[in-house]
Design an enzyme around this catalytic site. Structure first.
Site, PDB file in Angstrom:
ATOM      1  N   GLU A 307     -47.684  11.986 -27.738  1.00 22.45           N
ATOM      2  CA  GLU A 307     -48.060  13.402 -27.818  1.00 22.45           C
ATOM      3  C   GLU A 307     -49.226  13.613 -28.785  1.00 22.45           C
ATOM      4  O   GLU A 307     -49.216  14.533 -29.613  1.00 22.45           O
ATOM      5  CB  GLU A 307     -46.848  14.258 -28.200  1.00 22.45           C
ATOM      6  CG  GLU A 307     -45.734  14.138 -27.178  1.00 22.45           C
ATOM      7  CD  GLU A 307     -44.552  15.071 -27.415  1.00 22.45           C
ATOM      8  OE1 GLU A 307     -44.290  15.415 -28.572  1.00 22.45           O
ATOM      9  OE2 GLU A 307     -43.905  15.449 -26.421  1.00 22.45           O
ATOM     10  N   ASP A 386     -36.532  14.173 -22.254  1.00 20.78           N
ATOM     11  CA  ASP A 386     -36.710  14.891 -23.516  1.00 20.78           C
ATOM     12  C   ASP A 386     -35.664  15.991 -23.672  1.00 20.78           C
ATOM     13  O   ASP A 386     -35.998  17.168 -23.534  1.00 20.78           O
ATOM     14  CB  ASP A 386     -38.134  15.490 -23.542  1.00 20.78           C
ATOM     15  CG  ASP A 386     -38.520  16.006 -24.917  1.00 20.78           C
ATOM     16  OD1 ASP A 386     -37.748  15.800 -25.859  1.00 20.78           O
ATOM     17  OD2 ASP A 386     -39.594  16.618 -25.034  1.00 20.78           O
ATOM     18  N   GLU A 414     -33.555  23.035 -28.493  1.00 17.56           N
ATOM     19  CA  GLU A 414     -34.896  23.284 -27.950  1.00 17.56           C
ATOM     20  C   GLU A 414     -34.879  23.697 -26.480  1.00 17.56           C
ATOM     21  O   GLU A 414     -35.461  24.714 -26.110  1.00 17.56           O
ATOM     22  CB  GLU A 414     -35.748  22.027 -28.132  1.00 17.56           C
ATOM     23  CG  GLU A 414     -37.129  22.161 -27.520  1.00 17.56           C
ATOM     24  CD  GLU A 414     -37.982  20.915 -27.691  1.00 17.56           C
ATOM     25  OE1 GLU A 414     -37.553  19.983 -28.404  1.00 17.56           O
ATOM     26  OE2 GLU A 414     -39.078  20.876 -27.112  1.00 17.56           O
TER      27      GLU A 414
HETATM   28  C1  GCU Z   1     -40.392  17.331 -27.875  1.00 17.00           C
HETATM   29  C2  GCU Z   1     -40.730  18.559 -28.649  1.00 17.00           C
HETATM   30  C3  GCU Z   1     -41.828  18.319 -29.642  1.00 17.00           C
HETATM   31  C4  GCU Z   1     -41.482  17.124 -30.508  1.00 17.00           C
HETATM   32  C5  GCU Z   1     -41.188  15.935 -29.625  1.00 17.00           C
HETATM   33  C6  GCU Z   1     -40.692  14.738 -30.403  1.00 17.00           C
HETATM   34  O1  GCU Z   1     -41.440  17.019 -27.000  1.00 17.00           O
HETATM   35  O2  GCU Z   1     -41.092  19.571 -27.779  1.00 17.00           O
HETATM   36  O3  GCU Z   1     -41.980  19.463 -30.416  1.00 17.00           O
HETATM   37  O4  GCU Z   1     -42.510  16.828 -31.374  1.00 17.00           O
HETATM   38  O5  GCU Z   1     -40.164  16.256 -28.725  1.00 17.00           O
HETATM   39  O6  GCU Z   1     -39.496  14.473 -30.346  1.00 17.00           O
HETATM   40  O7  GCU Z   1     -41.472  14.049 -31.038  1.00 17.00           O
END
Ligand code: GCU
Length: 834
Positions: A307, A386, A414
Site C-alpha cells: 500500500e 483484508d 473497519e
Molecule cells: C487495511 C486498512 C489500512 C491499513 C491496512 C494494513 O487495508 O484499510 O488502513 O493500513 O489494512 O493492515 O496495513
C-alpha cells in the site's frame, strides 16, 4: 440515638454506587461491583483479609494492589496489604519464592512462561490462598484470573488450577498517528499521542495497559503500521520512556511500528538497502539506543512493500533480507520483529482474469520459509484479503514449517460496522482458529500460529485494537466485548464464543439471567446478522472500498487496482479462484482443503462466491438460488438488527441509565442503517440481474413516500452517488433557502403508526430537522453524528424513528430541514407502518 457505626460493607457499596464514573464504561470488564447476594458472598467468607507479595517489583505491587482493590470492592470488606510471614493470607509471588515460603505445597503442573498456579484451601480452612507465577507477569495474570472467578461468582474454595497461555506472543497493535489521529480508529482520538509527541497525560494509557493485562496481553505496538520514522529519532526516546513507564507495572511491553526506509529518512544515509552494511549499522545503533532508554522494549512491527510503503523490492531484495537486518539488531536485547504478511500490489490490472489479490501473501512468502531469523515472526491477517465480513483462513498459515507465525485479527471494526454497528467478532475469529488445514494430520490454524504443529519457538496473536479516548475505549459499549474476546482467545483459543460472551456480559453488566441471555444473545447473533445485510456468500463486505469502508457501495470494489473484486455483472457473481478455470488460488491450500474448495459440491455456501463465479440462478445447498439468497439474507439481516432494539429495550430497568441509553441509541441507528444496506444491496442486484425477488419485496416499499414526490418548499431533487444508496437513486436537498419542508398527506386508515424519516447526516454541518403531523411536532433532532462523508450517500444515510403516532386519513405529515454550512438537510424518504 448515637450515630450508627456503619459496617465497611455498606460504606463500600455506598461509595461505589455513588460514583457515576463507575458505570461510564471506562472500567470495562474490571468493575468489581459489590456482591449483594449474601449467599454468593458467603462462599468467599474464608478469603483472608491480607494480601502479601513475595517481592517488590512494579508488577508484583500492581498485582497486590489490584487484589486489594478488587476483593475489597466485591466482598465489601477492606483488605490490606499484609505480611508474607503471617500464618494466613493471600500470598503472591513467583513460583520459586512460593516454594520457599510453602515447602509443603505442590502445584499439579508447573506453569509455563506467563503462566500461573492458583491454590485456594477448602472453605473454612484457615490457610493461605496462593498465586504463584512462572514469572512476575504470571503472578499478575493469576491475580486477574482469581478476581475474574469472584466477579463471575464462581467458587474459589478448593481451587488448584494451573494455566499457561497458548502462545508466548500476545500483542495488540494500535494504528495511532503521532498527531493524535488513528487510522481506522472509531473510538475517538489517541490516548498515546498528541501534536507529534507522546501525550502529556498518560492516565488512560496506563488504564488501558491494566485492561490488557487482565486478559493476558503482554505487548502493545502503539503507532500506526504506516509508520512515521520520527519514532526512531533520539528526540523521541524520552517520550517512549514515559509511555513504557505507564505500561510496565502491567507487564505490557512497549513496541513500535517502524518505517523500513528509516535509514534514509532519518539516518542520513542515501539508501535503505537491507544488505548494505551502513543500513545494518543504522538498525543496530537505533536498537541499542532504544534498549538503553527502555530496557524491556518488546520489538518492532514492519509493513513493507505494501500500500505504498517502501520495502526491499526497491533494491531487489527479499522480505527475509528486510526482516533479518532489523531482527539482528533486536536479537542481542531479546527483542522480536513482527514482519507483516500483508504485502500485495494495489495497482493490479483488473482486466486480467488471472490476477488475484488473495494469492499475494502466499506468493510473496512461502518460498522464503526457513530464511527468516529466529526472532522474526510473520504476522498474517486471518484471511487472504483484508478483514472482510467473511473470508477463508489464509493459506499461508499452512505453508510455513520453518518460520514463526502469528495471526493478525482486527478488533477495530473497519469492515464490520466501525463500532456503530454491533458485530461481535469472536465467532468469526474462532472459525478461522478452528479451521483444520490438514497438514501433518490435524492442524487447526490455532495450532499453526501457536507454534504447536511445526514446533516453532515463537508464535501467537496480534489484535489491531485502535482504542481511543472515548469513555468506553471503542465508542460502542458492546464493541468492548471484541477487545475482551481477543485477549481471552489469545490466552486460550479453545474457549467457546458462548463462554466468552457470557463472561464478558456478566463482568460488564450483570448476572441477572435476563441481562445475560439478552446481551450474550445479541452478541452471538450479531456477526451473522451483519454478514446477512452487508455481504453475501463470501463475496466480501459490499462496502465503499475506495472510501471509508463503511456504508454500501456495491460496485466500488470493481474495475480498479485494489483487487477486492466480486466480479458481479448481469449474468453472475463471484471470483473464480479454482485451479480448473480460475486464478488457482485454491491450489495454495493443502490438498484436502483445496479439493473441498475446488468442487462446487463441497465448497461451503458461505464461501461460494469467494471461490467460484456462478450465475445468479445457481442453486445453493439450501436449495435457494444465489439471487434469492441475496434477497432473503438482506431482509433477514435487517430484521435481526431491528429485533436487537426490541430485545435491548426489555433491559431498561436492569442496566444503568447511561449505558442503557448509549447502547439503545447505537442499536436504533444500526437498525436504520441495516435497512439502508438491505435496500442498497437488493436494489443493485435487482437492477443488475433483472431477476425479481421471488417474495416480491425488492423494489417495493409499502408505506414509503419518496421525498422527491412530496410537496416541496425550498427542497430540490438531487441525484445520489452511488445510486443504490438512496431510495430511487434520489434525495432532496435544501439549497438556497434558510429552511425547507417536504409535506405529504396521509392516505391510510386512522390508527397508531410508526413514522421513519430517512435523512443524510453529513460531516460538513449540523442541520436541524422537525417532523410534524398537522401543527403537532412529533420529533426534532440535529444531524450531528460524525459519519465519514460530506455527501448524501450510504455512509451518511440515517433513520429517525417516531413510534406510536396517532394518524388520521388526510393528516399532513411535514418534515422541515434547516441546513447548516455544507450540510443541506438532505432527505431521502419517509416511511409509515403499523
Ligand atoms: C487495511 C486498512 C489500512 C491499513 C491496512 C494494513 O487495508 O484499510 O488502513 O493500513 O489494512 O493492515 O496495513
Amino acid at each position: 440515638m448515637p450515630w450508627p457505626v456503619w459496617p465497611i460493607a455498606i460504606l463500600v457499596v455506598l461509595s461505589s454506587a455513588g460514583s457515576a464514573a463507575a458505570e461510564s464504561g471506562a472500567d470495562a470488564w474490571l468493575r468489581y461491583p459489590y456482591i449483594s447476594d449474601a449467599a454468593v458472598r458467603r462462599q468467599y467468607e474464608f478469603v483472608p483479609g491480607t494480601v502479601a507479595a513475595l517481592g517488590d517489583s512494579p508488577v508484583l505491587q500492581a498485582a497486590r494492589d489490584e487484589l486489594v482493590r478488587g476483593l475489597s470492592s466485591m466482598l465489601g470488606r477492606q483488605l490490606k496489604a499484609g505480611d508474607a510471614a503471617a500464618a494466613s493470607g493471600i500470598v503472591i509471588g513467583v513460583i520459586e519464592r512460593i516454594r520457599e515460603r510453602f515447602p509443603q505445597l505442590q502445584p499439579p503442573r508447573t506453569p509455563g512462561v506467563d503462566g500461573f498456579w492458583i491454590m485456594s484451601p477448602a472453605a473454612g480452612a484457615s490457610r493461605s490462598i496462593v498465586i504463584a507465577g512462572h514469572d512476575d507477569r504470571g503472578v499478575l495474570y493469576g491475580t486477574f484470573a482469581l478476581l475474574r472467578r469472584v466477579a463471575l461468582h464462581q467458587p474459589l474454595a478448593g481451587v488448584n488450577d494451573v494455566e499457561t497461555p497458548s502462545a508466548p506472543l500476545r500483542w495488540v497493535n494500535e494504528w495511532n498517528n503521532l498527531d493524535g489521529s488513528i487510522e481506522r480508529g472509531y473510538g475517538g482520538r489517541s490516548i498515546f499521542f498528541e501534536s507529534g509527541h507522546v501525550a502529556a497525560d498518560l492516565a488512560r494509557a496506563g488504564g488501558y495497559a491494566r485492561l490488557l493485562a487482565s486478559v493476558g496481553i503482554n505487548a502493545c505496538a502503539v503507532n500506526n503500521v504506516n509508520a512515521d520514522p520520527a519514532v526512531l529519532t533520539s528526540a523521541f526516546a524520552p517520550d517512549l520512556v514515559r509511555l513504557a513507564g505507564v505500561f510496565r507495572p502491567w507487564g505490557v511491553r512497549l513496541a513500535l511500528a517502524v518505517d523500513f526506509s528509516s535509514p534514509q529518512r532519518i539516518g542520513g544515509l542515501d539508501t535503505f538497502d537491507p544488505l548494505d552494511a551502513r543500513v545494518a549499522a543504522f538498525w543496530t545503533e537505533r536498537a541499542d539506543a532504544l534498549y538503553r532508554a527502555v530496557p524491556d522494549f518488546a520489538g518492532f512491527v514492519v509493513k513493507a512493500d505494501s500500500e505504498g510503503r517502501l520495502g526491499p523490492s526497491a533494491y531487489g531484495r527479499t522480505h527475509a533480507d528486510a526482516a533479518n537486518v532489523i531482527a539482528r539488531a533486536l536479537a542481542p536485547h531479546g527483542g522480536v520483529l513482527f514482519y507483516r504478511g500483508f504485502v500485495y500490489d494495489h495497482h493490479m490490472d483488473w482486466r486480467n482474469p488471472a490476477n488475484d489479490r488473495a494469492r499475494a501473501a502466499y506468493d510473496n512468502f512461502h518460498d522464503l520459509d526457513g530464511r527468516f531469523a529466529d526472532n522474526v515472526i510473520l504476522q498474517i491477517k486471518h484471511g487472504p484479503i483484508d478483514f472482510q465480513v467473511r473470508e477463508p483462513p489464509s493459506p499461508l498459515f499452512a505453508a510455513l514449517a520453518r518460520t514463526n507465525q502469528a495471526i493478525e485479527l482486527q478488533i477495530t471494526q473497519e469492515y464490520t460496522g466501525q463500532q456503530r454497528h454491533i458485530c461481535f467478532l469472536v465467532p468469526m475469529w474462532k472459525e478461522a482458529l478452528d479451521f483444520d488445514m490438514r497438514v501433518r494430520g490435524r492442524a487447526p490454524v490455532k495450532a499453526l500460529v501457536t507454534g504447536r504443529t511445526f514446533a516453532r519457538p515463537l508464535g501467537g496473536f496480534v489484535g489491531v485494537s485502535n482504542v481511543g479516548e472515548s469513555r468506553n475505549w471503542l465508542g460502542h459499549d458492546l464493541a468492548v466485548a471484541n477487545l475482551y474476546g481477543f485477549g481471552r482467545l489469545a490466552w486460550d483459543p479453545d474457549l467457546s464464543p458462548a463462554r466468552i460472551a457470557d463472561e464478558w456480559t456478566r463482568l460488564t453488566f450483570d448476572h441477572d439471567h435476563r441481562v445475560v441471555d439478552t446481551v450474550a444473545g445479541i452478541l452471538l447473533e450479531s456477526w451473522p446478522a451483519y454478514e446477512r445485510y452487508t455481504g453475501p456468500l463470501g463475496a466480501g463486505t459490499l462496502t465503499d472500498i475506495l472510501g471509508p469502508h463503511y456504508g454500501p457501495g456495491i460496485e466500488s470494489s470493481e474495475r480498479n487496482g485494489w483487487g477486492q473484486w466480486a466480479r458481479a455483472d448481469s449474468a453472475g457473481i463471484g471470483m473464480d479462484r479454482t485451479v480448473a478455470s480460475g486464478t488457482k488460488f485454491i491450489a495454495q491450500y493443502p490438498p484436502d482443503v483445496a479439493a473441498m474448495y475446488e468442487s462446487l459440491g463441497t465448497c461451503p455456501d458461505e464461501l461460494l462466491l469467494f471461490m467460484h463465479h456462478v450465475p445468479y440462478t445457481h442453486r445453493l445447498k439450501s436449495g435457494k438460488t444465489v439471487i434469492q439468497h441475496i434477497y432473503d439474507a438482506h431482509y433477514e439481516g435487517a430484521e435481526e438488527a431491528a429485533a436487537f432494539v426490541e430485545r435491548w429495550r426489555k433491559l431498561a430497568d436492569l442496566i444503568d441509565a447511561d449505558r442503557y441509553r448509549a447502547v439503545l441509541d447505537k442499536l436504533e441507528y444500526q437498525s436504520g442503517h441495516a435497512t439502508v444496506w438491505r435496500d442498497a444491496v437488493v436494489s443493485w442486484f435487482l437492477r443488475e440481474s433483472g431477476i425479481p425477488d421471488g417474495r416480491g419485496r425488492a423494489g417495493h416499499y409499502p408505506g414509503r413516500i419518496e421525498a422527491e414526490s412530496m410537496d416541496l418548499e425550498g427542497y430540490m431533487p438531487q441525484t445520489v452517488t452511488p445510486w443504490e444508496t438512496a431510495s430511487g437513486g434520489h434525495a432532496v436537498r435544501c439549497a438556497g433557502a434558510p429552511q425547507c419542508a417536504a409535506t405529504t398527506r396521509f392516505d391510510g386508515g386512522d390508527g397508531t403508526y410508526t413514522i421513519a424519516v430517512l435523512f443524510f447526516d453529513e460531516s460538513d454541518g449540523r442541520s436541524q430537522f422537525r417532523v410534524l403531523v398537522g401543527d403537532r411536532e412529533i420529533g426534532r433532532w440535529q444531524a450531528d453524528a460524525d459519519f465519514p462523508s460530506p455527501e448524501p450517500n450510504g455512509h451518511t444515510a440515517t433513520r429517525y424513528v417516531v413510534r406510536t403516532v396517532t394518524l388520521h386519513r388526510g393528516d399532513a405529515i411535514r418534515v422541515e430541514g434547516t441546513p447548516d454550512q455544507g450540510e443541506r438537510a438532505a432527505l431521502d424518504y419517509i416511511e409509515i407502518w403499523n
